[in-house]
Write a protein that holds these residues in place. Structure first.
Motif, PDB file in Angstrom:
ATOM      1  N   LEU A   7       0.833  -1.206   0.000  1.00  0.00           N
ATOM      2  CA  LEU A   7       0.000   0.000   0.000  1.00  0.00           C
ATOM      3  C   LEU A   7       0.868   1.257   0.000  1.00  0.00           C
ATOM      4  O   LEU A   7       0.559   2.233  -0.699  1.00  0.00           O
ATOM      5  CB  LEU A   7      -0.924  -0.010   1.214  1.00  0.00           C
ATOM      6  CG  LEU A   7      -1.917   1.159   1.294  1.00  0.00           C
ATOM      7  CD1 LEU A   7      -2.913   1.093   0.137  1.00  0.00           C
ATOM      8  CD2 LEU A   7      -2.663   1.143   2.629  1.00  0.00           C
ATOM      9  N   THR A   8       1.944   1.240   0.758  1.00  0.00           N
ATOM     10  CA  THR A   8       2.856   2.390   0.788  1.00  0.00           C
ATOM     11  C   THR A   8       3.450   2.638  -0.594  1.00  0.00           C
ATOM     12  O   THR A   8       3.543   3.786  -1.056  1.00  0.00           O
ATOM     13  CB  THR A   8       3.986   2.148   1.805  1.00  0.00           C
ATOM     14  OG1 THR A   8       3.413   1.995   3.112  1.00  0.00           O
ATOM     15  CG2 THR A   8       4.966   3.305   1.820  1.00  0.00           C
ATOM     16  N   HIS A   9       3.836   1.565  -1.269  1.00  0.00           N
ATOM     17  CA  HIS A   9       4.395   1.709  -2.620  1.00  0.00           C
ATOM     18  C   HIS A   9       3.344   2.264  -3.580  1.00  0.00           C
ATOM     19  O   HIS A   9       3.649   3.128  -4.411  1.00  0.00           O
ATOM     20  CB  HIS A   9       4.903   0.355  -3.116  1.00  0.00           C
ATOM     21  CG  HIS A   9       5.541   0.406  -4.466  1.00  0.00           C
ATOM     22  ND1 HIS A   9       6.820   0.888  -4.682  1.00  0.00           N
ATOM     23  CD2 HIS A   9       5.063   0.064  -5.697  1.00  0.00           C
ATOM     24  CE1 HIS A   9       7.106   0.830  -5.970  1.00  0.00           C
ATOM     25  NE2 HIS A   9       6.063   0.336  -6.608  1.00  0.00           N
ATOM     26  N   LEU A  10       2.126   1.768  -3.468  1.00  0.00           N
ATOM     27  CA  LEU A  10       1.043   2.262  -4.328  1.00  0.00           C
ATOM     28  C   LEU A  10       0.851   3.766  -4.134  1.00  0.00           C
ATOM     29  O   LEU A  10       0.707   4.519  -5.108  1.00  0.00           O
ATOM     30  CB  LEU A  10      -0.244   1.497  -4.011  1.00  0.00           C
ATOM     31  CG  LEU A  10      -1.460   1.738  -4.915  1.00  0.00           C
ATOM     32  CD1 LEU A  10      -2.366   0.513  -4.904  1.00  0.00           C
ATOM     33  CD2 LEU A  10      -2.275   2.950  -4.468  1.00  0.00           C
ATOM     34  N   ASN A  11       0.839   4.217  -2.892  1.00  0.00           N
ATOM     35  CA  ASN A  11       0.676   5.652  -2.617  1.00  0.00           C
ATOM     36  C   ASN A  11       1.827   6.463  -3.200  1.00  0.00           C
ATOM     37  O   ASN A  11       1.626   7.566  -3.725  1.00  0.00           O
ATOM     38  CB  ASN A  11       0.589   5.885  -1.107  1.00  0.00           C
ATOM     39  CG  ASN A  11      -0.766   5.496  -0.531  1.00  0.00           C
ATOM     40  OD1 ASN A  11      -1.772   5.488  -1.239  1.00  0.00           O
ATOM     41  ND2 ASN A  11      -0.798   5.162   0.750  1.00  0.00           N
ATOM     42  N   GLN A  12       3.029   5.912  -3.129  1.00  0.00           N
ATOM     43  CA  GLN A  12       4.200   6.645  -3.611  1.00  0.00           C
ATOM     44  C   GLN A  12       4.184   6.813  -5.129  1.00  0.00           C
ATOM     45  O   GLN A  12       4.452   7.901  -5.642  1.00  0.00           O
ATOM     46  CB  GLN A  12       5.477   5.923  -3.174  1.00  0.00           C
ATOM     47  CG  GLN A  12       5.758   6.015  -1.680  1.00  0.00           C
ATOM     48  CD  GLN A  12       6.948   5.176  -1.264  1.00  0.00           C
ATOM     49  OE1 GLN A  12       7.411   4.314  -2.007  1.00  0.00           O
ATOM     50  NE2 GLN A  12       7.450   5.422  -0.060  1.00  0.00           N
ATOM     51  N   VAL A  13       3.882   5.742  -5.857  1.00  0.00           N
ATOM     52  CA  VAL A  13       3.981   5.818  -7.320  1.00  0.00           C
ATOM     53  C   VAL A  13       2.766   6.486  -7.956  1.00  0.00           C
ATOM     54  O   VAL A  13       2.865   7.051  -9.048  1.00  0.00           O
ATOM     55  CB  VAL A  13       4.195   4.417  -7.940  1.00  0.00           C
ATOM     56  CG1 VAL A  13       5.472   3.791  -7.430  1.00  0.00           C
ATOM     57  CG2 VAL A  13       3.010   3.504  -7.688  1.00  0.00           C
ATOM     58  N   THR A  14       1.617   6.425  -7.292  1.00  0.00           N
ATOM     59  CA  THR A  14       0.409   7.014  -7.875  1.00  0.00           C
ATOM     60  C   THR A  14       0.077   8.379  -7.292  1.00  0.00           C
ATOM     61  O   THR A  14      -0.805   9.070  -7.804  1.00  0.00           O
ATOM     62  CB  THR A  14      -0.800   6.085  -7.668  1.00  0.00           C
ATOM     63  OG1 THR A  14      -1.070   5.954  -6.259  1.00  0.00           O
ATOM     64  CG2 THR A  14      -0.545   4.710  -8.271  1.00  0.00           C
ATOM     65  N   GLY A  15       0.767   8.756  -6.215  1.00  0.00           N
ATOM     66  CA  GLY A  15       0.455  10.024  -5.568  1.00  0.00           C
ATOM     67  C   GLY A  15      -0.833   9.976  -4.768  1.00  0.00           C
ATOM     68  O   GLY A  15      -1.419  11.023  -4.467  1.00  0.00           O
ATOM     69  N   SER A  16      -1.267   8.775  -4.421  1.00  0.00           N
ATOM     70  CA  SER A  16      -2.510   8.621  -3.653  1.00  0.00           C
ATOM     71  C   SER A  16      -2.223   8.722  -2.156  1.00  0.00           C
ATOM     72  O   SER A  16      -1.066   8.772  -1.729  1.00  0.00           O
ATOM     73  CB  SER A  16      -3.160   7.269  -3.971  1.00  0.00           C
ATOM     74  OG  SER A  16      -3.409   7.137  -5.357  1.00  0.00           O
ATOM     75  N   ARG A  17      -3.300   8.709  -1.375  1.00  0.00           N
ATOM     76  CA  ARG A  17      -3.151   8.810   0.082  1.00  0.00           C
ATOM     77  C   ARG A  17      -4.086   7.818   0.772  1.00  0.00           C
ATOM     78  O   ARG A  17      -4.820   8.158   1.693  1.00  0.00           O
ATOM     79  CB  ARG A  17      -3.442  10.237   0.541  1.00  0.00           C
ATOM     80  CG  ARG A  17      -2.511  11.272  -0.071  1.00  0.00           C
ATOM     81  CD  ARG A  17      -2.866  12.685   0.339  1.00  0.00           C
ATOM     82  NE  ARG A  17      -2.689  12.900   1.764  1.00  0.00           N
ATOM     83  CZ  ARG A  17      -2.958  14.056   2.375  1.00  0.00           C
ATOM     84  NH1 ARG A  17      -3.420  15.091   1.672  1.00  0.00           N
ATOM     85  NH2 ARG A  17      -2.775  14.179   3.670  1.00  0.00           N
ATOM     86  N   TYR A  18      -4.056   6.576   0.317  1.00  0.00           N
ATOM     87  CA  TYR A  18      -4.896   5.559   0.938  1.00  0.00           C
ATOM     88  C   TYR A  18      -4.387   5.259   2.347  1.00  0.00           C
ATOM     89  O   TYR A  18      -3.191   5.078   2.559  1.00  0.00           O
ATOM     90  CB  TYR A  18      -4.908   4.281   0.094  1.00  0.00           C
ATOM     91  CG  TYR A  18      -5.643   4.443  -1.213  1.00  0.00           C
ATOM     92  CD1 TYR A  18      -7.030   4.488  -1.247  1.00  0.00           C
ATOM     93  CD2 TYR A  18      -4.947   4.572  -2.417  1.00  0.00           C
ATOM     94  CE1 TYR A  18      -7.709   4.649  -2.445  1.00  0.00           C
ATOM     95  CE2 TYR A  18      -5.614   4.735  -3.614  1.00  0.00           C
ATOM     96  CZ  TYR A  18      -6.999   4.777  -3.625  1.00  0.00           C
ATOM     97  OH  TYR A  18      -7.670   4.943  -4.811  1.00  0.00           O
ATOM     98  N   GLN A  19      -5.308   5.221   3.288  1.00  0.00           N
ATOM     99  CA  GLN A  19      -4.964   4.998   4.678  1.00  0.00           C
ATOM    100  C   GLN A  19      -4.915   3.501   4.990  1.00  0.00           C
ATOM    101  O   GLN A  19      -5.588   2.689   4.352  1.00  0.00           O
ATOM    102  CB  GLN A  19      -5.986   5.683   5.599  1.00  0.00           C
ATOM    103  CG  GLN A  19      -6.079   7.183   5.402  1.00  0.00           C
ATOM    104  CD  GLN A  19      -4.771   7.883   5.726  1.00  0.00           C
ATOM    105  OE1 GLN A  19      -4.166   7.632   6.774  1.00  0.00           O
ATOM    106  NE2 GLN A  19      -4.321   8.757   4.833  1.00  0.00           N
TER     107      GLN A  19
END
Length: 353
Positions: A184-196
């Motif tokens: 999830l952390t990687h997903l937030n980093q590469v997509t610019g998202s902020r999923y909790q």
């Protein structure tokens, strides 16, 4: 846990020529099994406990099955794959252990007689000198403490030993959640998202990890889908855990991601994958290296080819008719590129070379 099967593993497997990784896997299967040799640990659990990679464990399990030490049966939990059901070949394992034990027994000579004679000699030697009798005759009576006569304690406090307990194995659920958080952390980093971090965000990720997909496979899929969808405003909305890791779609996404990685992780431009040295023009993939080299030859600044391609000959003819050589440099290049695109479509039947 089957103590009997564990003993058979250690007595028979290595002696039968089995590699150490396979011996360790057999030991773990025996630990999980009942006396009939039935168990169902996951590959991830076995890999973590013996310190090997999942692919190494899968390969070793396949070899063990091929050699007849185990058999495997696939299981499913609803729509998801569960861990395999393993059946240890108890007869083969027992026979291997008994065979090698019998060999080791016959190789040891009977030393009971020599041991007895040694014992007799030790008794006779000991009778020559009895410390208690000699001490009594000499009138020396040391205190029980062996030192200070004022100390009467028979026990030395320093003899107390602290028991060292083996560290407990990590909870598999905690390990699974930690891996899901990493994805999830990687997903937030590469997509610019902020999923909790929460049930909604981690649910599908944990489920895929529980199906023995690896953390790296999930991260690769994130990179692939981000490269594929991020440039499309409509598809970019689906860069979310619920979509990327849904059970019916993820295997297909992973397959595409692996092919994408093998191709060198090309960029996606206008819905087309483009490798380095190429560009997308009108949706067609054009080799700009060939095009630009042909232009230099056309204006006389490049080395001529003995056998130019049919595309190059066609473009040269069209460019000559259009008077490209007499145009200003920037217009000439633009016109050449346009002619190249049109001719590429005709030569290849509508597909750029």
């Amino acid at each position: 846990m089957s103590v009997k099967l564990s003993a058979f593993v250690w007595d028979g497997c290595a002696a039968a020529g089995m590699k150490i990784t396979s011996v360790a896997i057999m030991a773990r299967l025996a630990d999980f099994s009942n006396d009939e040799g039935v168990c169902w640990p996951s590959v991830a659990t076995i890999a973590r406990q013996i310190g090997a990679g999942p692919s190494t464990v899968r390969t070793a399990l396949g070899k063990l099955e091929q050699d007849g030490w185990i058999s495997r049966t696939a299981r499913r939990k609803g729509n998801r794959n569960g861990s395999n059901l393993y059946q240890i070949n108890v007869k083969k394992l027992r026979d291997a252990a008994m065979f090698h034990l019998s060999e080791s027994d016959t190789s040891n000579p009977d030393t009971s007689k020599s041991d007895a004679s040694e014992s007799d000699r030790s008794k006779s030697d000991a009778s020559k000198f009895d410390p208690s009798e000699n001490s009594a005759k000499a009138g020396f009576h040391p205190p029980e403490s062996g030192g200070d006569p004022s100390v009467t304690s028979k026990h030395d406090p320093s003899d107390k030993k602290t028991l060292c307990q083996a560290p407990a194995e990590p909870d598999p659920e905690v390990v699974l959640t930690d891996s899901a958080k990493r994805v999830l952390t990687h997903l937030n980093q590469v997509t610019g998202s902020r999923y909790q971090v929460g049930k909604t965000s981690l649910e599908n990720i944990r489920a895929r990890l529980g199906e023995e997909f690896t953390t790296n496979e999930l991260i690769l899929t994130v990179d692939y889908l981000n490269a594929k969808w991020s440039g499309d405003l409509k598809m970019a909305e689906y860069l979310r855990p619920a979509t990327m890791f849904q059970p019916t779609k993820f295997p297909g996404y992973l397959s595409g991601a692996q092919k994408w990685a093998e191709a060198g992780r090309p960029k996606c431009v206008n819905g087309k994958w483009v490798k380095a040295g190429s560009e997308v023009i009108g949706g067609d993939n054009v080799d700009v290296t060939e095009r630009d080299a042909a232009y230099r030859r056309f204006i006389g600044s490049g080395n001529p080819l003995k056998k130019p391609s049919q595309l190059e000959l066609t473009v040269k003819a069209e460019a000559s008719k259009a008077g490209v050589r007499g145009m200003r440099a920037d217009f000439a290049v633009s016109r050449w590129n346009s002619i190249w695109k049109d001719c590429a479509g005709r030569v290849s039947g509508g597909k750029a070379a």
